[in-house]
Design a protein around this motif. Structure first.
Motif, PDB file in Angstrom:
ATOM      1  N   SER A   2      46.749 -37.307  -0.882  1.00 28.92           N
ATOM      2  CA  SER A   2      46.471 -38.348   0.107  1.00 28.92           C
ATOM      3  C   SER A   2      46.937 -39.702  -0.427  1.00 28.92           C
ATOM      4  O   SER A   2      46.638 -40.059  -1.579  1.00 28.92           O
ATOM      5  CB  SER A   2      44.970 -38.388   0.424  1.00 28.92           C
ATOM      6  OG  SER A   2      44.688 -39.405   1.351  1.00 28.92           O
ATOM      7  N   VAL A   3      47.669 -40.420   0.387  1.00 31.60           N
ATOM      8  CA  VAL A   3      48.192 -41.734   0.004  1.00 31.60           C
ATOM      9  C   VAL A   3      47.852 -42.721   1.114  1.00 31.60           C
ATOM     10  O   VAL A   3      48.150 -42.472   2.291  1.00 31.60           O
ATOM     11  CB  VAL A   3      49.717 -41.701  -0.239  1.00 31.60           C
ATOM     12  CG1 VAL A   3      50.217 -43.094  -0.610  1.00 31.60           C
ATOM     13  CG2 VAL A   3      50.064 -40.703  -1.323  1.00 31.60           C
ATOM     14  N   TRP A   4      47.235 -43.830   0.723  1.00 34.35           N
ATOM     15  CA  TRP A   4      46.853 -44.879   1.657  1.00 34.35           C
ATOM     16  C   TRP A   4      47.474 -46.191   1.212  1.00 34.35           C
ATOM     17  O   TRP A   4      47.601 -46.461   0.014  1.00 34.35           O
ATOM     18  CB  TRP A   4      45.331 -45.044   1.712  1.00 34.35           C
ATOM     19  CG  TRP A   4      44.628 -43.896   2.377  1.00 34.35           C
ATOM     20  CD1 TRP A   4      44.432 -42.644   1.860  1.00 34.35           C
ATOM     21  CD2 TRP A   4      44.048 -43.902   3.673  1.00 34.35           C
ATOM     22  NE1 TRP A   4      43.755 -41.861   2.747  1.00 34.35           N
ATOM     23  CE2 TRP A   4      43.494 -42.613   3.883  1.00 34.35           C
ATOM     24  CE3 TRP A   4      43.913 -44.846   4.675  1.00 34.35           C
ATOM     25  CZ2 TRP A   4      42.836 -42.256   5.051  1.00 34.35           C
ATOM     26  CZ3 TRP A   4      43.259 -44.514   5.842  1.00 34.35           C
ATOM     27  CH2 TRP A   4      42.730 -43.237   6.023  1.00 34.35           C
ATOM     28  N   ASP A  38      47.303 -44.489   6.628  1.00 36.72           N
ATOM     29  CA  ASP A  38      47.385 -43.177   5.998  1.00 36.72           C
ATOM     30  C   ASP A  38      48.831 -42.700   6.105  1.00 36.72           C
ATOM     31  O   ASP A  38      49.280 -42.240   7.157  1.00 36.72           O
ATOM     32  CB  ASP A  38      46.430 -42.201   6.670  1.00 36.72           C
ATOM     33  CG  ASP A  38      46.412 -40.843   5.979  1.00 36.72           C
ATOM     34  OD1 ASP A  38      47.098 -40.698   4.952  1.00 36.72           O
ATOM     35  OD2 ASP A  38      45.718 -39.929   6.469  1.00 36.72           O
ATOM     36  N   SER A  40      50.313 -40.324   4.218  1.00 35.34           N
ATOM     37  CA  SER A  40      50.518 -39.052   3.516  1.00 35.34           C
ATOM     38  C   SER A  40      51.623 -38.225   4.168  1.00 35.34           C
ATOM     39  O   SER A  40      52.409 -37.569   3.472  1.00 35.34           O
ATOM     40  CB  SER A  40      49.200 -38.260   3.491  1.00 35.34           C
ATOM     41  OG  SER A  40      48.165 -39.037   2.909  1.00 35.34           O
TER      42      SER A  40
END
Length: 481
Positions: A2-4, A38, A40
């Protein structure tokens, strides 16, 4: 994984969110003017984390006080990094612990009421806060602070916002600006936000309106009434398009600049270039403190038709964009197009009108041309159908019209007669049958002429006509190529 991405924008977070929607539809407006994305599912599309962060910085950059951009493995961690004003990244648990060791307690909203107590304990960073006993911390500060610390690693579910039905965009400048080139960075960012709004709603803009506020009080008043910066400066999608007039309108506190597009579009490059051309021609009567943008007219977006072999010379859309750019640079009245007029008289059968004018303007321009040309000075006609031509004649017997010359004189040139033949350098020989024009009685400029194609001794052809009764007069009206 997960990348924010977090973006802290103290001013204009609502408008900036529209420009960031092109990176992901999963966008949330978090408290304290922080935008969370978000990304991702967008990493591969934009070339990885570093490339995506660079593009986000480019999208929000260029302002005097640029927003803070952060990257983290959870939404709360990205919010913390962005809200601290430092930015940075924390994509792993070890990187997050390093960040917490230098992150002040004031960043955590649940800890702010207890800052004095933590100061007495010697607890100044979030890492110090994590080392305190959880049971005692929960009794003293409540469960909200512990939940906030846990969410930094575990994450939090956010309610993603949908694109607004009303476009809102405005920028308050850091100081009064007296030159239009200094406004281009603000206009460029507003147009980028507008284009993302248009893409989200599948619309194409046809007319834009820039509002330049010359007074700070007027800018805040426009914001409160929904007419200017930070306020509602557009209209509901369901409301339809308005109708604005091309040009620049001034009032006591604002300057309004309407930009008419040659072809509906949602492309940022086209809109920015047109806006820059209009700003270059605009002379400010006072300094500007705020800039806002709204869409005056729009329509549903049309999917461009792709061809295997492009048309030579460009498509009709390219031609329309070129005309709009020339009109913005030279002035709308200086770019004209020919329009046919329902009239048989050659001098008024066509006229020139501005490229952006309606077709109905041709009638007024034709009346003006009749007055300037003065067809009555060479007519000598009675306004009656004569010389044996019957209005009810059989259409099958009407011969085809004579060829028309490539060059029409502004006014017919009188010719002298030599040995019963019109003379222009050399005697002219008639090489065609006559073509009678008898019209114009309906507007007070009647003509009755017999047109011929004439040839001189060198083979050059002319378009001449004869009028009059017992003593006819000859006139030269056109030249053939």
């Amino acid at each position: 994984m997960s990348v924010w991405i977090g973006v802290y924008a103290p001013a204009g977070a609502q408008g900036l969110a529209s420009a960031l929607r092109r990176f992901t539809p999963d966008l949330a407006l978090a408290p304290e003017s922080v935008i969370l994305l978000d990304v991702s599912a967008s990493l591969r599309l934009f070339g990885g984390i570093r490339a995506l962060r660079a593009q986000v910085r480019q999208a929000v950059g260029g302002r005097p006080s640029g927003p803070i951009v952060s990257v983290a493995a959870s939404g709360p961690a990205a919010w913390m990094l962005a809200r601290s004003g430092r930015g940075g990244s924390a994509l792993s648990a070890r990187a997050l612990q390093r960040v917490l060791q230098r992150m002040p307690l004031a960043v955590a909203p649940p800890a702010r009421p207890f800052l004095d107590w933590f100061q007495e304990l010697g607890c100044t960073t979030l890492a110090d806060l994590q080392r305190l006993p959880r049971v005692g911390l929960k009794k003293r500060c409540g469960p909200a602070l512990l939940d906030w610390l846990d969410q930094l690693q575990q994450g939090l579910h956010y309610a993603f916002s949908a694109p607004p039905l009303v476009f809102q965009a405005g920028i308050e400048l850091p100081d009064h600006t007296e030159h239009t080139p200094a406004l281009q960075w603000a206009v460029r960012h507003l147009i980028q936000q507008l284009c993302q709004w248009l893409v989200a709603h599948q619309l194409d803009a046809t007319t834009l309106t820039l509002l330049l506020a010359h007074d700070r009080h007027a800018a805040f008043l426009a914001e409160a009434t929904g007419q200017g910066p930070q306020g509602v400066v557009g209209a509901s999608v369901a409301a339809g398009a308005g109708s604005d007039v091309y040009g620049c309108v001034d009032d006591a506190k604002n300057t309004r600049l309407d930009i008419v597009l040659g072809v509906p579009t949602h492309q940022a490059d086209t809109l920015i270039r047109l806006a820059q051309e209009h700003l270059n021609r605009l002379v400010l009567r006072a300094s500007v403190i705020a800039v806002s943008l709204r869409v005056s007219q729009w329509q549903a977006a049309q999917t461009p038709s792709l061809q295997l072999f492009p048309e030579p010379g460009g498509s009709p859309q390219d031609h329309a964009r070129l005309l709009a750019l020339l009109a913005a640079r030279l002035g709308a009245d200086n770019i004209q197009r020919p329009v046919l007029v329902a009239d048989h008289r050659p001098e008024v059968a066509a006229c020139w009108i501005p490229v952006g004018a309606a077709a109905g303007a041709a009638a007024a321009q034709s009346a003006k041309a009749r007055a300037l040309v003065g067809v009555s000075t060479v007519s000598g006609a009675t306004g009656q159908r004569g010389d044996g031509l019957s209005a009810a004649s059989d259409t099958a017997r009407i011969p085809p019209p004579l060829p028309r010359p490539a060059w029409l004189l502004a006014q017919p040139l009188g010719l002298r007669v030599h040995q019963h033949r019109p003379f222009y350098g050399t005697p002219l020989r008639l090489v065609s049958a006559p073509e009678r024009l008898a019209c114009g009685w309906q507007d007070g400029y009647p003509v009755a002429r017999d047109y011929f194609v004439a040839e001189d001794d060198t083979g050059i052809c002319y378009w001449i006509f004869r009028q009059g009764g017992a003593q006819p007069q000859w006139f030269l009206h056109g030249l053939f190529a």
